[in-house]
Design a protein around this motif. Structure first.
Motif, PDB file in Angstrom:
ATOM      1  N   PRO A 231       0.573  -1.056  -0.424  1.00  0.00           N
ATOM      2  CA  PRO A 231       0.272  -0.004   0.123  1.00  0.00           C
ATOM      3  C   PRO A 231       0.736   0.867  -0.122  1.00  0.00           C
ATOM      4  N   VAL A 232       0.764   2.448  -1.091  1.00  0.00           N
ATOM      5  CA  VAL A 232       1.098   3.501  -0.873  1.00  0.00           C
ATOM      6  C   VAL A 232       0.321   4.467  -0.444  1.00  0.00           C
ATOM      7  N   ASP A 233       0.366   5.037   0.233  1.00  0.00           N
ATOM      8  CA  ASP A 233      -0.482   7.056   0.322  1.00  0.00           C
ATOM      9  C   ASP A 233      -0.489   7.628  -0.330  1.00  0.00           C
ATOM     10  N   MET A 234      -1.752   8.577  -0.838  1.00  0.00           N
ATOM     11  CA  MET A 234      -2.413   9.316  -1.452  1.00  0.00           C
ATOM     12  C   MET A 234      -2.424  10.458  -1.144  1.00  0.00           C
ATOM     13  N   ASP A 235      -2.033  11.653  -1.394  1.00  0.00           N
ATOM     14  CA  ASP A 235      -2.608  13.196  -1.481  1.00  0.00           C
ATOM     15  C   ASP A 235      -3.249  13.925  -2.529  1.00  0.00           C
ATOM     16  N   ALA A 236      -3.214  15.234  -2.476  1.00  0.00           N
ATOM     17  CA  ALA A 236      -3.573  15.579  -3.670  1.00  0.00           C
ATOM     18  C   ALA A 236      -3.169  15.423  -4.899  1.00  0.00           C
ATOM     19  N   ASP A 237      -1.833  14.534  -5.387  1.00  0.00           N
ATOM     20  CA  ASP A 237      -1.503  14.247  -6.710  1.00  0.00           C
ATOM     21  C   ASP A 237      -1.288  13.250  -7.111  1.00  0.00           C
ATOM     22  N   GLY A 238      -2.272  12.615  -5.959  1.00  0.00           N
ATOM     23  CA  GLY A 238      -1.834  10.559  -6.414  1.00  0.00           C
ATOM     24  C   GLY A 238      -1.153   9.946  -5.655  1.00  0.00           C
ATOM     25  N   LEU A 239      -0.949   8.972  -5.854  1.00  0.00           N
ATOM     26  CA  LEU A 239      -0.061   8.126  -5.057  1.00  0.00           C
ATOM     27  C   LEU A 239       1.301   8.981  -4.735  1.00  0.00           C
ATOM     28  N   ARG A 240       2.046   8.747  -3.973  1.00  0.00           N
ATOM     29  CA  ARG A 240       3.825   9.604  -3.623  1.00  0.00           C
ATOM     30  C   ARG A 240       4.554   7.519  -4.264  1.00  0.00           C
ATOM     31  N   ILE A 241       4.648   8.760  -5.099  1.00  0.00           N
ATOM     32  CA  ILE A 241       5.623   7.732  -5.427  1.00  0.00           C
ATOM     33  C   ILE A 241       7.024   7.539  -5.117  1.00  0.00           C
ATOM     34  N   ASP A 242       7.518   9.203  -4.441  1.00  0.00           N
ATOM     35  CA  ASP A 242       8.714   8.935  -3.839  1.00  0.00           C
ATOM     36  C   ASP A 242       8.715   8.539  -2.332  1.00  0.00           C
ATOM     37  N   GLN A 261      -8.299   8.701  -9.829  1.00  0.00           N
ATOM     38  CA  GLN A 261      -8.400   7.995  -8.770  1.00  0.00           C
ATOM     39  C   GLN A 261      -9.823   7.045  -8.273  1.00  0.00           C
ATOM     40  N   PHE A 262      -9.227   5.705  -8.433  1.00  0.00           N
ATOM     41  CA  PHE A 262     -10.870   5.428  -7.687  1.00  0.00           C
ATOM     42  C   PHE A 262      -9.660   4.505  -5.917  1.00  0.00           C
ATOM     43  N   PRO A 263     -11.232   5.425  -5.192  1.00  0.00           N
ATOM     44  CA  PRO A 263     -11.648   6.092  -4.773  1.00  0.00           C
ATOM     45  C   PRO A 263     -11.904   7.096  -4.367  1.00  0.00           C
ATOM     46  N   THR A 264     -10.203   7.978  -4.545  1.00  0.00           N
ATOM     47  CA  THR A 264     -10.040   9.218  -3.726  1.00  0.00           C
ATOM     48  C   THR A 264     -11.058  10.549  -4.906  1.00  0.00           C
ATOM     49  N   GLY A 265     -11.216   9.743  -6.213  1.00  0.00           N
ATOM     50  CA  GLY A 265     -11.451  11.146  -7.731  1.00  0.00           C
ATOM     51  C   GLY A 265     -10.321  11.725  -7.736  1.00  0.00           C
ATOM     52  N   VAL A 266      -8.884  11.745  -6.926  1.00  0.00           N
ATOM     53  CA  VAL A 266      -7.376  12.807  -7.294  1.00  0.00           C
ATOM     54  C   VAL A 266      -7.244  12.321  -9.057  1.00  0.00           C
ATOM     55  N   CYS A 267      -6.490  13.732  -8.871  1.00  0.00           N
ATOM     56  CA  CYS A 267      -5.812  13.833 -10.747  1.00  0.00           C
ATOM     57  C   CYS A 267      -4.805  13.523 -10.274  1.00  0.00           C
ATOM     58  N   MET A 268      -4.264  12.896 -10.727  1.00  0.00           N
ATOM     59  CA  MET A 268      -2.318  12.551 -10.563  1.00  0.00           C
ATOM     60  C   MET A 268      -1.399  13.955 -11.501  1.00  0.00           C
ATOM     61  N   GLY A 269      -1.181  15.056 -11.016  1.00  0.00           N
ATOM     62  CA  GLY A 269      -0.542  16.057 -11.697  1.00  0.00           C
ATOM     63  C   GLY A 269       0.545  15.693 -12.421  1.00  0.00           C
ATOM     64  N   LEU A 270       0.774  16.487 -13.578  1.00  0.00           N
ATOM     65  CA  LEU A 270       2.149  16.225 -14.391  1.00  0.00           C
ATOM     66  C   LEU A 270       3.417  15.865 -13.222  1.00  0.00           C
ATOM     67  N   ALA A 271       3.706  16.463 -12.680  1.00  0.00           N
ATOM     68  CA  ALA A 271       5.192  16.274 -12.001  1.00  0.00           C
ATOM     69  C   ALA A 271       5.517  15.182 -11.567  1.00  0.00           C
ATOM     70  N   ARG A 272       4.090  14.567 -10.305  1.00  0.00           N
ATOM     71  CA  ARG A 272       3.963  13.323  -9.952  1.00  0.00           C
ATOM     72  C   ARG A 272       4.144  12.363 -11.455  1.00  0.00           C
ATOM     73  N   ALA A 301     -12.850  20.003 -23.653  1.00  0.00           N
ATOM     74  CA  ALA A 301     -12.321  19.238 -24.983  1.00  0.00           C
ATOM     75  C   ALA A 301      -9.974  19.302 -24.588  1.00  0.00           C
ATOM     76  N   ALA A 302     -10.371  20.821 -24.304  1.00  0.00           N
ATOM     77  CA  ALA A 302      -8.938  20.821 -24.409  1.00  0.00           C
ATOM     78  C   ALA A 302      -8.585  20.959 -22.435  1.00  0.00           C
ATOM     79  N   GLN A 303      -9.435  20.748 -22.060  1.00  0.00           N
ATOM     80  CA  GLN A 303      -9.344  21.006 -20.274  1.00  0.00           C
ATOM     81  C   GLN A 303      -9.242  19.492 -19.882  1.00  0.00           C
ATOM     82  N   ARG A 304      -9.265  18.500 -20.956  1.00  0.00           N
ATOM     83  CA  ARG A 304      -9.174  17.199 -20.321  1.00  0.00           C
ATOM     84  C   ARG A 304      -7.383  16.823 -20.453  1.00  0.00           C
ATOM     85  N   VAL A 305      -7.199  16.036 -19.240  1.00  0.00           N
ATOM     86  CA  VAL A 305      -5.945  15.662 -19.079  1.00  0.00           C
ATOM     87  C   VAL A 305      -6.342  14.130 -19.815  1.00  0.00           C
ATOM     88  N   PRO A 306      -5.185  14.010 -20.424  1.00  0.00           N
ATOM     89  CA  PRO A 306      -4.549  12.737 -21.237  1.00  0.00           C
ATOM     90  C   PRO A 306      -3.961  11.982 -20.507  1.00  0.00           C
TER      91      PRO A 306
END
Length: 480
Positions: A231-242, A261-272, A301-306
């Motif tokens: 298990p890996v904790d989540m924050d506002a940018d998603g899975l904390r890979i560090d 992210q299931f189930p919290t709904g977080v969207c992983m940021g670009l840096a993460r 469409a321009a706002q959708r995360v790839p």
């Protein structure tokens, strides 16, 4: 008065549930000390009445197989362990399950896929009543006899060529993923996609990073193959890979849901995302991107995360997609995008499992995508789902006298109402289920996380169903 036939049906169901539980205990699938699922949840998962489950459990208790602990639930009796060898010799074959077979059987204690009919606020249930079945039937009938005869033969286990091409083109247009059609392997949904990945890329004892909280079906598949879900904790940018890289330095894979992210709904940021890809390169590891509802983003469409798989340096990403959410679960079609060198292995693994997906369904889906029907359907569903989310938020705020103010979400098919860590979220869920409303507690999806709350699906339910369920939940909330 119920008819004699109805009485016989009830008795048969009771006996069946009883026999199923007793067999699981005697064969070791439910081991001594294992806590049985709550009766309401167990009944819902089996599609039977709670009284049927209670009758079976009470008989097992009378026979000494289980013991009730006041205020704590029902457990498989410790005393029954001493008698298991004799019992197994009566009901089990000379050789029981293999070690891997037992691992798979043991997943029942961690994850039970729902089989009861969906009702508000069940998560993951798409709108099916307005699916264009007539159009689908018309596309099916347009096939010639020769085409139908061809599809009735054994086919390429990797999938229908037209469908693989249609999927590749769709992924480029909708998710920004550049892949060759030859990299697309058709499967029967995301769960089989995860299973294929675990079978082919992991050995027993390999460590896999998973989101916490996260989807238990993913963990069940990994554990069933002998992998260790870390298990890996989540924050506002998603899975904390560090944190994960330090805590689990030998992990060979990470499974993520980065868009929503299931189930919290977080969207992983670009840096993460870039850090995750760098981790995969540095550790010679794989990243599995489960894009289970990535099509449902409600901005322009321009706002959708790839997709994560669309970024530079994503060569070690395997992309898992499904049509169970975008169309309907009964279709049983999904796909995995894999590196070219792995395509043949994945195709053979698919062939060993169930040879290939039904030819007619693949061919019709290929046309459905190529002719633009999927795009039109998704546009309609995005509008409908956004409206239903608004209805849900408004109805719950009103029914709870403002106690539940759900935050708006710009993606997905459910919303999360989160409360203080460590809060009891099971009791309200059980009360709601007893009143006919499915209200999933966040704790059900946690391993070590103390995050708590409730998940509310809205996609598959009309306004009347949403309002009725909201009144039930609102009443329970006001009583707390």
């Amino acid at each position: 008065m119920p008819s004699p036939g109805a009485n016989r049906t009830t008795a048969t169901l009771r006996q069946h549930v009883y026999a199923q539980l007793r067999r699981a205990i005697e064969q070791g699938s439910l081991r001594a000390g294992t806590r049985l699922p709550p009766s309401r949840e167990h009944a819902a998962s089996l599609g039977v009445s709670r009284n049927t489950v209670l009758w079976a459990v009470q008989r097992l208790q009378a026979e000494g197989y289980v013991e009730a602990r006041v205020g704590d639930g029902t457990y498989v009796s410790q005393a029954v362990a001493a008698t298991l060898p004799a019992a197994q010799s009566l009901v089990a074959p000379p050789r029981g399950l293999s070690r891997r077979g037992q691992l798979i059987a043991d997943t029942a204690a961690r994850w039970r896929p729902p089989v009861a009919a969906a009702k508000a606020f069940r998560i993951g249930a798409p709108e099916v009543a307005t699916f264009p079945f007539a159009l689908w039937d018309r596309l099916t009938r347009q096939a010639s006899t020769g085409q139908r005869s061809h599809r009735a033969q054994y086919l390429d286990p990797a999938g229908d060529p037209d469908l693989r091409q249609a999927v590749a083109q769709w992924l480029w247009a909708s998710r920004g993923i550049r892949c060759d059609a030859a990299q697309v392997v058709v499967c029967s949904g995301s769960q089989q996609g995860i299973d294929l990945i675990a079978r082919l890329l992991l050995d027993v004892g390999d460590e896999v990073l998973v989101e916490d909280p996260g989807y238990p079906g993913i963990r069940a598949s990994l554990l069933g193959h002998g992998a260790l879900a870390r298990p890996v904790d989540m924050d506002a940018d998603g899975l904390r890979i560090d944190t994960a890289a330090t805590q689990w330095p030998h992990a060979r894979m990470a499974v993520v849901t980065p868009t929503h992210q299931f189930p919290t709904g977080v969207c992983m940021g670009l840096a993460r995302r870039q850090a995750l890809l760098q981790w995969a390169r540095t550790h010679d590891a794989w990243v599995v991107e489960d894009d289970y509802d990535g099509e449902f983003q409600y901005g322009g469409a321009a706002q959708r995360v790839p997709a994560l798989c669309s970024l530079p340096g994503s060569e070690r990403v395997l992309y898992v997609g499904t049509f169970s959410k975008t169309l309907h679960p009964g279709l049983r079609l999904g796909f995995v995008v894999v590196p070219p060198a792995l395509v043949e292995a994945f195709a053979m693994a698919r062939a060993i499992t169930d040879r290939h997906a039904p030819g007619d369904a693949q061919a019709v889906l290929a046309r459905f995508i190529a002719e633009g029907h999927l795009l039109r359907h998704l546009r309609q569903m995005r509008e409908l789902y956004l409206q239903r989310q608004h209805t849900l938020r408004t109805a719950l705020a009103e029914a709870s006298n403002g106690a539940w103010q759900l935050a708006a979400s710009d993606r997905g098919m459910h919303v999360l109402h989160e409360v203080a860590p460590g809060t009891d979220d099971e009791t309200l869920s059980r009360q709601a289920l007893a009143a006919g409303v499915m209200l999933a507690p966040l704790s059900r999806y946690a391993m070590q996380s103390t995050r708590r709350g409730w998940l509310l699906g809205y996609a598959g339910f009309d306004d009347a169903e949403i309002h009725a369920a909201a009144r039930v939940v609102g009443s329970l909330v006001r009583q707390r």
